[in-house]
Scaffold this motif. Structure first.
Motif, PDB file in Angstrom:
ATOM      1  N   CYS A  87      94.347  65.487  23.901  1.00  0.00           N
ATOM      2  CA  CYS A  87      93.678  65.187  22.641  1.00  0.00           C
ATOM      3  C   CYS A  87      94.076  63.811  22.131  1.00  0.00           C
ATOM      4  O   CYS A  87      94.927  63.148  22.700  1.00  0.00           O
ATOM      5  N   TRP A  88      93.428  63.414  21.051  1.00  0.00           N
ATOM      6  CA  TRP A  88      93.810  62.217  20.294  1.00  0.00           C
ATOM      7  C   TRP A  88      94.151  62.656  18.883  1.00  0.00           C
ATOM      8  O   TRP A  88      93.466  63.502  18.301  1.00  0.00           O
ATOM      9  N   ILE A  89      95.202  62.083  18.324  1.00  0.00           N
ATOM     10  CA  ILE A  89      95.568  62.339  16.939  1.00  0.00           C
ATOM     11  C   ILE A  89      95.278  61.055  16.176  1.00  0.00           C
ATOM     12  O   ILE A  89      95.852  60.008  16.460  1.00  0.00           O
ATOM     13  N   VAL A  90      94.349  61.143  15.227  1.00  0.00           N
ATOM     14  CA  VAL A  90      93.874  59.964  14.510  1.00  0.00           C
ATOM     15  C   VAL A  90      94.321  60.045  13.059  1.00  0.00           C
ATOM     16  O   VAL A  90      94.162  61.078  12.412  1.00  0.00           O
ATOM     17  N   ASN A  91      94.884  58.961  12.561  1.00  0.00           N
ATOM     18  CA  ASN A  91      95.178  58.842  11.134  1.00  0.00           C
ATOM     19  C   ASN A  91      94.950  57.403  10.718  1.00  0.00           C
ATOM     20  O   ASN A  91      94.449  56.607  11.499  1.00  0.00           O
ATOM     21  N   ASP A  92      95.331  57.044   9.501  1.00  0.00           N
ATOM     22  CA  ASP A  92      94.998  55.720   8.982  1.00  0.00           C
ATOM     23  C   ASP A  92      95.868  54.594   9.530  1.00  0.00           C
ATOM     24  O   ASP A  92      95.583  53.426   9.276  1.00  0.00           O
ATOM     25  N   GLU A  93      96.906  54.909  10.295  1.00  0.00           N
ATOM     26  CA  GLU A  93      97.780  53.865  10.840  1.00  0.00           C
ATOM     27  C   GLU A  93      97.708  53.740  12.353  1.00  0.00           C
ATOM     28  O   GLU A  93      97.929  52.660  12.886  1.00  0.00           O
ATOM     29  N   GLU A  94      97.445  54.844  13.043  1.00  0.00           N
ATOM     30  CA  GLU A  94      97.458  54.798  14.500  1.00  0.00           C
ATOM     31  C   GLU A  94      96.642  55.936  15.095  1.00  0.00           C
ATOM     32  O   GLU A  94      96.300  56.895  14.425  1.00  0.00           O
ATOM     33  N   ILE A  95      96.351  55.768  16.379  1.00  0.00           N
ATOM     34  CA  ILE A  95      95.764  56.825  17.192  1.00  0.00           C
ATOM     35  C   ILE A  95      96.787  57.134  18.266  1.00  0.00           C
ATOM     36  O   ILE A  95      97.281  56.228  18.940  1.00  0.00           O
ATOM     37  N   ILE A  96      97.119  58.399  18.427  1.00  0.00           N
ATOM     38  CA  ILE A  96      98.034  58.807  19.488  1.00  0.00           C
ATOM     39  C   ILE A  96      97.194  59.502  20.548  1.00  0.00           C
ATOM     40  O   ILE A  96      96.636  60.569  20.303  1.00  0.00           O
ATOM     41  N   ALA A  97      97.082  58.867  21.708  1.00  0.00           N
ATOM     42  CA  ALA A  97      96.323  59.446  22.819  1.00  0.00           C
ATOM     43  C   ALA A  97      97.282  60.297  23.645  1.00  0.00           C
ATOM     44  O   ALA A  97      98.211  59.783  24.271  1.00  0.00           O
ATOM     45  N   VAL A  98      97.077  61.604  23.639  1.00  0.00           N
ATOM     46  CA  VAL A  98      97.936  62.543  24.358  1.00  0.00           C
ATOM     47  C   VAL A  98      97.221  62.950  25.640  1.00  0.00           C
ATOM     48  O   VAL A  98      96.131  63.515  25.595  1.00  0.00           O
ATOM     49  N   ASP A  99      97.827  62.649  26.762  1.00  0.00           N
ATOM     50  CA  ASP A  99      97.266  63.001  28.067  1.00  0.00           C
ATOM     51  C   ASP A  99      98.148  64.068  28.692  1.00  0.00           C
ATOM     52  O   ASP A  99      99.269  63.780  29.103  1.00  0.00           O
ATOM     53  N   GLN A 100      97.651  65.297  28.730  1.00  0.00           N
ATOM     54  CA  GLN A 100      98.395  66.406  29.327  1.00  0.00           C
ATOM     55  C   GLN A 100      98.175  66.351  30.826  1.00  0.00           C
ATOM     56  O   GLN A 100      97.133  66.753  31.322  1.00  0.00           O
ATOM     57  N   VAL A 101      99.162  65.843  31.576  1.00  0.00           N
ATOM     58  CA  VAL A 101      99.029  65.625  33.008  1.00  0.00           C
ATOM     59  C   VAL A 101      99.189  66.925  33.776  1.00  0.00           C
ATOM     60  O   VAL A 101      98.359  67.294  34.596  1.00  0.00           O
ATOM     61  N   GLU A 102     100.250  67.616  33.537  1.00  0.00           N
ATOM     62  CA  GLU A 102     100.547  68.915  34.132  1.00  0.00           C
ATOM     63  C   GLU A 102     100.972  69.849  33.005  1.00  0.00           C
ATOM     64  O   GLU A 102     101.026  69.442  31.853  1.00  0.00           O
ATOM     65  N   LEU A 103     101.319  71.057  33.366  1.00  0.00           N
ATOM     66  CA  LEU A 103     101.667  72.031  32.348  1.00  0.00           C
ATOM     67  C   LEU A 103     102.886  71.600  31.540  1.00  0.00           C
ATOM     68  O   LEU A 103     102.927  71.745  30.329  1.00  0.00           O
ATOM     69  N   PHE A 104     103.889  71.050  32.199  1.00  0.00           N
ATOM     70  CA  PHE A 104     105.107  70.627  31.511  1.00  0.00           C
ATOM     71  C   PHE A 104     105.277  69.117  31.550  1.00  0.00           C
ATOM     72  O   PHE A 104     106.393  68.624  31.498  1.00  0.00           O
ATOM     73  N   SER A 105     104.203  68.378  31.648  1.00  0.00           N
ATOM     74  CA  SER A 105     104.266  66.922  31.722  1.00  0.00           C
ATOM     75  C   SER A 105     103.100  66.318  30.955  1.00  0.00           C
ATOM     76  O   SER A 105     101.949  66.653  31.211  1.00  0.00           O
ATOM     77  N   ARG A 106     103.424  65.448  30.021  1.00  0.00           N
ATOM     78  CA  ARG A 106     102.375  64.770  29.273  1.00  0.00           C
ATOM     79  C   ARG A 106     102.829  63.356  28.941  1.00  0.00           C
ATOM     80  O   ARG A 106     104.015  63.042  28.949  1.00  0.00           O
ATOM     81  N   SER A 107     101.842  62.513  28.658  1.00  0.00           N
ATOM     82  CA  SER A 107     102.160  61.156  28.234  1.00  0.00           C
ATOM     83  C   SER A 107     101.433  60.885  26.923  1.00  0.00           C
ATOM     84  O   SER A 107     100.345  61.409  26.683  1.00  0.00           O
ATOM     85  N   GLU A 108     102.049  60.092  26.081  1.00  0.00           N
ATOM     86  CA  GLU A 108     101.476  59.747  24.796  1.00  0.00           C
ATOM     87  C   GLU A 108     101.424  58.231  24.677  1.00  0.00           C
ATOM     88  O   GLU A 108     102.397  57.548  24.975  1.00  0.00           O
ATOM     89  N   SER A 109     100.277  57.723  24.254  1.00  0.00           N
ATOM     90  CA  SER A 109     100.098  56.286  24.071  1.00  0.00           C
ATOM     91  C   SER A 109      99.625  56.027  22.655  1.00  0.00           C
ATOM     92  O   SER A 109      98.513  56.402  22.296  1.00  0.00           O
ATOM     93  N   PRO A 110     100.461  55.396  21.842  1.00  0.00           N
ATOM     94  CA  PRO A 110     100.010  55.070  20.486  1.00  0.00           C
ATOM     95  C   PRO A 110      99.157  53.804  20.477  1.00  0.00           C
ATOM     96  O   PRO A 110      99.424  52.850  21.213  1.00  0.00           O
ATOM     97  N   ILE A 111      98.128  53.814  19.661  1.00  0.00           N
ATOM     98  CA  ILE A 111      97.265  52.666  19.459  1.00  0.00           C
ATOM     99  C   ILE A 111      97.302  52.377  17.958  1.00  0.00           C
ATOM    100  O   ILE A 111      96.860  53.206  17.166  1.00  0.00           O
ATOM    101  N   MET A 112      97.818  51.254  17.575  1.00  0.00           N
ATOM    102  CA  MET A 112      97.845  50.894  16.157  1.00  0.00           C
ATOM    103  C   MET A 112      96.425  50.539  15.713  1.00  0.00           C
ATOM    104  O   MET A 112      95.706  49.838  16.425  1.00  0.00           O
ATOM    105  N   ILE A 113      96.026  51.023  14.557  1.00  0.00           N
ATOM    106  CA  ILE A 113      94.676  50.793  14.056  1.00  0.00           C
ATOM    107  C   ILE A 113      94.388  49.295  13.927  1.00  0.00           C
ATOM    108  O   ILE A 113      93.282  48.839  14.220  1.00  0.00           O
ATOM    109  N   GLY A 114      95.376  48.518  13.539  1.00  0.00           N
ATOM    110  CA  GLY A 114      95.191  47.080  13.380  1.00  0.00           C
ATOM    111  C   GLY A 114      94.925  46.346  14.688  1.00  0.00           C
ATOM    112  O   GLY A 114      94.388  45.244  14.686  1.00  0.00           O
ATOM    113  N   ARG A 115      95.303  46.945  15.811  1.00  0.00           N
ATOM    114  CA  ARG A 115      95.097  46.302  17.115  1.00  0.00           C
ATOM    115  C   ARG A 115      93.768  46.685  17.755  1.00  0.00           C
ATOM    116  O   ARG A 115      93.442  46.195  18.822  1.00  0.00           O
TER     117      ARG A 115
END
Length: 176
Positions: A87-115
């Motif tokens: 999923c993506w978590i969106v708020n007024d400062e950033e977007i957190i892109a959550v990539d669930q790779v495996e059942l016990f493995s995930r990666s999160e990439s923050p995207i600042m709204i200003g960028r």
């Protein structure tokens, strides 16, 4: 199974604590549209029914059929959780892109709204147009230049919300 279920709730709590820890306003979790789960659900339901009900249960055969039916059900739950936690978590400062790779493995990439440089959405086909889901692409000036999420529910509204946050206007998520 208890460990498995506790991990799922731990992932959900991690997202909640990430948001509440920063005291960010109006978080909205962007997920895939429910219609995208139907083909895989039907495949597993048909397989489960064929194996579970068509084969005549005898002693050894019954155990094999029950095992295969259990494996089918387990793989469906595994697939659904992987897709649901992506999923993506969106708020007024950033977007957190959550990539669930495996059942016990995930990666999160923050995207600042200003960028964020550009937000685009695309609907392909009559089903996506009627049900309001599509592909959302966010281009940023960061290391990862493009973030793409397919089959996003309410893609137009999510795109407008992100652009509103980028322009500095508070747009509370009023999506259904």
């Amino acid at each position: 199974w208890c460990l498995y279920i506790s991990h799922v709730f731990m992932c959900l709590d991690t997202h909640r604590s990430l948001i509440s820890m920063n005291t960010l306003t109006s978080p909205y979790i962007v997920r895939k549209h429910w219609i995208t789960y139907i083909p895989f659900t039907l495949l597993h339901a048909i397989t489960f029914c064929i194996v579970g009900f068509v084969v005549i249960p005898e002693d050894v055969v019954y155990n094999l059929v029950a095992g295969f039916a259990w494996l089918t059900l387990t793989s469906y739950v595994w697939f659904f959780i992987l897709q649901y936690l992506d999923c993506w978590i969106v708020n007024d400062e950033e977007i957190i892109a959550v990539d669930q790779v495996e059942l016990f493995s995930r990666s999160e990439s923050p995207i600042m709204i200003g960028r964020i440089q550009d937000v685009q959405w695309r609907k392909e086909g009559i089903l996506q147009e009627l049900l309001g889901y599509g592909t959302l692409t966010v281009q940023s000036a960061g290391e990862e230049r493009e973030f793409v999420m397919e089959d996003v529910a309410h893609v137009e509204e999510v795109s407008a919300m992100i652009m509103s946050y980028k322009k500095g206007g508070p747009m509370a998520p009023s999506l259904v």
